[in-house]
Design a protein around this motif. Sequence first.
Motif, PDB file in Angstrom:
ATOM      1  N   ILE A 218       2.040  -8.637   2.285  1.00 60.38           N
ATOM      2  CA  ILE A 218       1.409  -7.328   2.167  1.00 60.38           C
ATOM      3  C   ILE A 218       2.018  -6.399   3.207  1.00 60.38           C
ATOM      4  CG2 ILE A 218      -0.737  -6.018   2.308  1.00 60.38           C
ATOM      5  CD1 ILE A 218      -2.241  -8.481   1.481  1.00 60.38           C
ATOM      6  N   THR A 219       2.423  -5.203   2.761  1.00 64.20           N
ATOM      7  CA  THR A 219       2.994  -4.202   3.651  1.00 64.20           C
ATOM      8  C   THR A 219       2.356  -2.848   3.370  1.00 64.20           C
ATOM      9  OG1 THR A 219       4.790  -3.607   2.129  1.00 64.20           O
ATOM     10  CG2 THR A 219       5.216  -5.410   3.670  1.00 64.20           C
ATOM     11  N   GLY A 220       2.613  -1.901   4.246  1.00 56.89           N
ATOM     12  CA  GLY A 220       2.176  -0.532   4.044  1.00 56.89           C
ATOM     13  C   GLY A 220       3.365   0.405   4.094  1.00 56.89           C
ATOM     14  N   ALA A 221       3.439   1.338   3.154  1.00 57.94           N
ATOM     15  CA  ALA A 221       4.549   2.294   3.119  1.00 57.94           C
ATOM     16  C   ALA A 221       4.418   3.291   4.272  1.00 57.94           C
ATOM     17  CB  ALA A 221       4.555   3.030   1.785  1.00 57.94           C
ATOM     18  N   GLY A 222       5.540   3.754   4.768  1.00 52.93           N
ATOM     19  CA  GLY A 222       5.530   4.780   5.802  1.00 52.93           C
ATOM     20  C   GLY A 222       5.441   4.214   7.209  1.00 52.93           C
TER      21      GLY A 222
ATOM     22  N   LEU B 272       0.862  -1.177   0.000  1.00 51.58           N
ATOM     23  CA  LEU B 272       0.000   0.000   0.000  1.00 51.58           C
ATOM     24  C   LEU B 272       0.900   1.229   0.000  1.00 51.58           C
ATOM     25  CD1 LEU B 272      -2.548  -1.138   2.747  1.00 51.58           C
ATOM     26  CD2 LEU B 272      -2.644  -1.553   0.278  1.00 51.58           C
ATOM     27  N   ASN B 273       0.582   2.218  -0.843  1.00 59.57           N
ATOM     28  CA  ASN B 273       1.564   3.278  -1.095  1.00 59.57           C
ATOM     29  C   ASN B 273       0.944   4.675  -1.015  1.00 59.57           C
ATOM     30  OD1 ASN B 273       4.227   4.116  -1.763  1.00 59.57           O
ATOM     31  ND2 ASN B 273       3.565   4.483  -3.879  1.00 59.57           N
ATOM     32  N   ARG B 274       0.250   4.927   0.087  1.00 61.78           N
ATOM     33  CA  ARG B 274      -0.213   6.286   0.378  1.00 61.78           C
ATOM     34  C   ARG B 274       0.264   6.665   1.781  1.00 61.78           C
ATOM     35  NH1 ARG B 274      -6.001   7.567   0.376  1.00 61.78           N
ATOM     36  NH2 ARG B 274      -5.293   9.677  -0.069  1.00 61.78           N
ATOM     37  N   PRO B 275       1.571   6.722   1.990  1.00 59.97           N
ATOM     38  CA  PRO B 275       2.078   6.966   3.351  1.00 59.97           C
ATOM     39  C   PRO B 275       1.641   8.302   3.936  1.00 59.97           C
ATOM     40  CG  PRO B 275       3.831   7.209   1.729  1.00 59.97           C
ATOM     41  CD  PRO B 275       2.668   6.602   1.008  1.00 59.97           C
ATOM     42  N   GLU B 276       1.385   9.289   3.074  1.00 54.55           N
ATOM     43  CA  GLU B 276       0.973  10.609   3.575  1.00 54.55           C
ATOM     44  C   GLU B 276      -0.390  10.570   4.250  1.00 54.55           C
ATOM     45  OE1 GLU B 276      -0.924  10.030  -0.338  1.00 54.55           O
ATOM     46  OE2 GLU B 276       1.102   9.684   0.447  1.00 54.55           O
ATOM     47  N   SER B 277      -1.196   9.552   3.962  1.00 53.60           N
ATOM     48  CA  SER B 277      -2.507   9.415   4.594  1.00 53.60           C
ATOM     49  C   SER B 277      -2.586   8.132   5.414  1.00 53.60           C
ATOM     50  CB  SER B 277      -3.608   9.414   3.529  1.00 53.60           C
ATOM     51  OG  SER B 277      -3.484   8.280   2.690  1.00 53.60           O
ATOM     52  N   ALA B 278      -1.426   7.657   5.889  1.00 47.08           N
ATOM     53  CA  ALA B 278      -1.364   6.407   6.662  1.00 47.08           C
ATOM     54  C   ALA B 278      -1.990   5.249   5.888  1.00 47.08           C
ATOM     55  CB  ALA B 278      -2.025   6.568   8.028  1.00 47.08           C
ATOM     56  N   ASN B 279      -1.830   5.297   4.548  1.00 43.50           N
ATOM     57  CA  ASN B 279      -2.396   4.286   3.647  1.00 43.50           C
ATOM     58  C   ASN B 279      -3.912   4.147   3.823  1.00 43.50           C
ATOM     59  OD1 ASN B 279       0.152   3.525   2.440  1.00 43.50           O
ATOM     60  ND2 ASN B 279       0.634   2.603   4.415  1.00 43.50           N
TER      61      ASN B 279
ATOM     62  N   ALA C 247       2.691  -7.903   7.088  1.00 44.89           N
ATOM     63  CA  ALA C 247       3.745  -7.385   7.955  1.00 44.89           C
ATOM     64  C   ALA C 247       3.278  -6.010   8.430  1.00 44.89           C
ATOM     65  CB  ALA C 247       5.070  -7.284   7.203  1.00 44.89           C
ATOM     66  N   VAL C 248       2.976  -5.895   9.718  1.00 37.72           N
ATOM     67  CA  VAL C 248       2.274  -4.719  10.248  1.00 37.72           C
ATOM     68  C   VAL C 248       3.202  -3.881  11.118  1.00 37.72           C
ATOM     69  CG1 VAL C 248       0.340  -3.935  11.661  1.00 37.72           C
ATOM     70  CG2 VAL C 248       0.096  -5.969  10.201  1.00 37.72           C
ATOM     71  N   GLN C 249       3.238  -2.588  10.801  1.00 38.98           N
ATOM     72  CA  GLN C 249       3.888  -1.604  11.654  1.00 38.98           C
ATOM     73  C   GLN C 249       2.911  -0.459  11.906  1.00 38.98           C
ATOM     74  OE1 GLN C 249       4.002  -1.477   8.484  1.00 38.98           O
ATOM     75  NE2 GLN C 249       4.342   0.602   7.740  1.00 38.98           N
ATOM     76  N   GLY C 250       3.117   0.271  12.989  1.00 40.78           N
ATOM     77  CA  GLY C 250       2.222   1.382  13.270  1.00 40.78           C
ATOM     78  C   GLY C 250       0.809   0.889  13.523  1.00 40.78           C
ATOM     79  N   TYR C 251      -0.161   1.585  12.921  1.00 39.59           N
ATOM     80  CA  TYR C 251      -1.565   1.262  13.161  1.00 39.59           C
ATOM     81  C   TYR C 251      -2.161   0.402  12.048  1.00 39.59           C
ATOM     82  CZ  TYR C 251      -2.180   4.197  17.267  1.00 39.59           C
ATOM     83  OH  TYR C 251      -2.113   4.714  18.534  1.00 39.59           O
ATOM     84  N   ALA C 252      -2.971  -0.580  12.460  1.00 40.79           N
ATOM     85  CA  ALA C 252      -3.840  -1.339  11.553  1.00 40.79           C
ATOM     86  C   ALA C 252      -5.252  -1.162  12.084  1.00 40.79           C
ATOM     87  CB  ALA C 252      -3.453  -2.807  11.525  1.00 40.79           C
ATOM     88  N   THR C 253      -6.029  -0.297  11.434  1.00 42.67           N
ATOM     89  CA  THR C 253      -7.330   0.081  11.970  1.00 42.67           C
ATOM     90  C   THR C 253      -8.410  -0.022  10.897  1.00 42.67           C
ATOM     91  OG1 THR C 253      -7.001   2.424  11.452  1.00 42.67           O
ATOM     92  CG2 THR C 253      -6.255   1.668  13.596  1.00 42.67           C
ATOM     93  N   GLY C 254      -9.668  -0.095  11.350  1.00 41.31           N
ATOM     94  CA  GLY C 254     -10.816  -0.068  10.456  1.00 41.31           C
ATOM     95  C   GLY C 254     -10.895  -1.282   9.548  1.00 41.31           C
ATOM     96  N   GLY C 255     -11.868  -1.224   8.630  1.00 42.84           N
ATOM     97  CA  GLY C 255     -12.073  -2.337   7.710  1.00 42.84           C
ATOM     98  C   GLY C 255     -10.896  -2.574   6.799  1.00 42.84           C
TER      99      GLY C 255
END
Length: 269
Positions: free
Chosen positions: A59-63, A24-31, A111-119
């Motif tokens: 699966i990872t998230g940028a930022g 996921l590649n929208r780090p400016e909006s916490a993906n 692979a989770v860092q920071g917050y994993a929230t919502g649907g």
Amino acid sequence: MTDLPITEGNVLLSVEDHIAHVRLNRPESANGMSVELLRDFYETVMMVHGADDVRAVVITGAGKNFCAGGDIKAFHSKGKHGLPAYNRRATAYLQDAMQALMRLDAPVIAAVQGYATGGGGFGMVCAVDLVVAAESAKFLAGATRVGMAPDGGTTATLPAIVGQRRAMEILLLNPTMSAAEAKGLGIVNRVVPDGTEFDAAMEIARTLAAGAPLGQAAVKRELRNHGKLPVEAVFTEEARIVAELSGTDDAMEGLASMIERRPARFTGR
């Protein structure tokens, strides 16, 4: 697959050594998952479905954050009258993407860092097969905090993981869970030092990529489906699947490797 890799946009994709990496590649909006990101994510997962050589997915998230769920600013900008139509589109893409993840033959690791929230974030954590979390990661359902209800399949996947009563507590009271707490509930498989979660997920992915893809796909299907069947029907289905797999090259290779005391070389046939 001629469309690989995807190196720019809302969702990135690469495949190497039978492992697909979806980022996921929208780090400016916490993906945060806007309609556009959700559409791109669904289309990316479907590309993975079409890649015959993929045996594991990470699966990872940028930022700083894995995924903060729905894009709250995008939702709010639609106003009271525009939000229902926007959310119908967002929910449709989210549902399709989560179902596509669960239907993949290849095991999926988050692979989770920071917050994993919502649907989008917490829901995806519940939908994938294995979860590796950084020590400082946080998990939150959060839907009712903003006057919404859970989506992304969470009302089905979370009770299957933690049980009905605990799921009710998580979805109604919205506790922010640490990685250690999430692991204690079975939501997370492994907790690792911050900054090592991707490497740990890739280590698992490499182990899975070297495994028997047909057998691993069967495990995914059986575990997803058999909770809905009486045990007698489970026995029948397990026997059918074992008999079917017994006629594959991989089954013969697995047996031969044990007899010859060497690593198996599975081909997925």
